[in-house]
Design an enzyme around this catalytic site. Structure first.
Site, PDB file in Angstrom:
ATOM      1  N   ASP A  72      41.402  41.252  37.523  1.00  0.00           N
ATOM      2  CA  ASP A  72      40.436  41.780  38.495  1.00  0.00           C
ATOM      3  C   ASP A  72      40.890  43.187  38.876  1.00  0.00           C
ATOM      4  OD1 ASP A  72      42.595  41.489  40.149  1.00  0.00           O
ATOM      5  OD2 ASP A  72      41.604  40.187  41.590  1.00  0.00           O
TER       6      ASP A  72
ATOM      7  N   LYS B 283      36.509  37.347  33.307  1.00  0.00           N
ATOM      8  CA  LYS B 283      37.542  37.117  34.328  1.00  0.00           C
ATOM      9  C   LYS B 283      37.414  35.730  34.938  1.00  0.00           C
ATOM     10  CE  LYS B 283      37.620  37.397  38.511  1.00  0.00           C
ATOM     11  NZ  LYS B 283      37.261  37.692  39.883  1.00  0.00           N
TER      12      LYS B 283
END
Ligand code: SF4
Length: 227
Positions: A139, A121
């Site tokens: 996320d 991420k």
């Protein structure tokens, strides 16, 4: 409603809600954004923004941070989650940038992930925000709201969410949508209780449409639910 219609309506209505969405993390250069994103794991951007001014004043570049010890970094970041681990990550990450990457943050997602504290991420955030690559960092907010709206189907992991979003989006829509979904999740479509009464996505949101159908069968109104 087809998948394409749902995506089109979501993009249109999110543009109405968050026309100029961007990261809420504060930074002055690429290295500082990398530090801020590492610190934001399992922590709020608000908290990170409270502590980074002092940290960046003391250690403005990766060369400065590479010379520090984890013990020296710790007091600056003690109020974020996992400060012990993150202190070590920051020092080791800065050292690798200096030693291997000539003090430059790499643009390649695989290379970014060789830096300590940088997962998929975080690497995608840097690639998207700094290097304008078509990447979708997923996320907890992006994962949750994508599922509720119906942009994804049975995506159990953040990777599955990323793959489904990437498959259905045009390249040019990815960057803005990423920030819009985060803001939607942070301020309206909250984890515990979504505030559908304040949301412009009710026309295309799978969760809302199914809730509405359920309430109709019980002779209840949406207004009663959200008052
Ligand atoms: S309508 Fe409700 S569930 Fe759907 S995105 Fe908006 S807040 Fe979330």
């Amino acid at each position: 409603m087809t998948k394409k219609e749902r995506y089109d309506l979501t993009l249109k209505n999110l543009d109405g809600l968050f026309p100029e969405a961007q990261t809420e993390l504060q930074y002055n250069n690429t290295f500082q954004l990398l530090v801020a994103v590492i610190l934001s794991a399992q922590c709020t951007d608000k908290r990170v923004n409270q502590i980074t001014p002092a940290l960046f004043e003391k250690y403005p570049t990766c060369e400065d941070m590479a010379k520090a010890s984890a013990e020296e970094i710790f007091p600056y970041i003690r109020s974020v989650s996992y400060p012990n681990s993150k202190s070590k990550y920051l020092v080791n990450c800065a050292k690798r940038l200096v030693e291997v990457y000539n003090s430059q943050v790499p643009s390649d997602v695989k290379e970014l992930q060789t830096l300590q504290g940088v997962g998929r991420k975080t690497a995608n955030v840097i690639a998207a925000v700094v290097f304008h690559q078509a990447k979708m960092p997923v996320d907890t907010h992006v994962h949750r709201v994508s599922r509720r709206i119906g942009l994804t189907d049975n995506a159990k992991t953040v990777l599955q969410t990323e793959e489904q979003l990437m498959k259905n989006l045009k390249k040019n829509d990815i960057a803005l949508l990423h920030h819009q979904l985060i803001l939607l999740g942070r301020y309206i479509c909250k984890a515990r209780k979504p505030e559908c009464n304040n949301c412009k996505l009710t026309v295309c949101c799978k969760y809302f449409i199914s809730l509405q159908n359920k309430l109709q069968k019980q002779n209840k109104t949406i207004e009663q639910t959200f008052k």
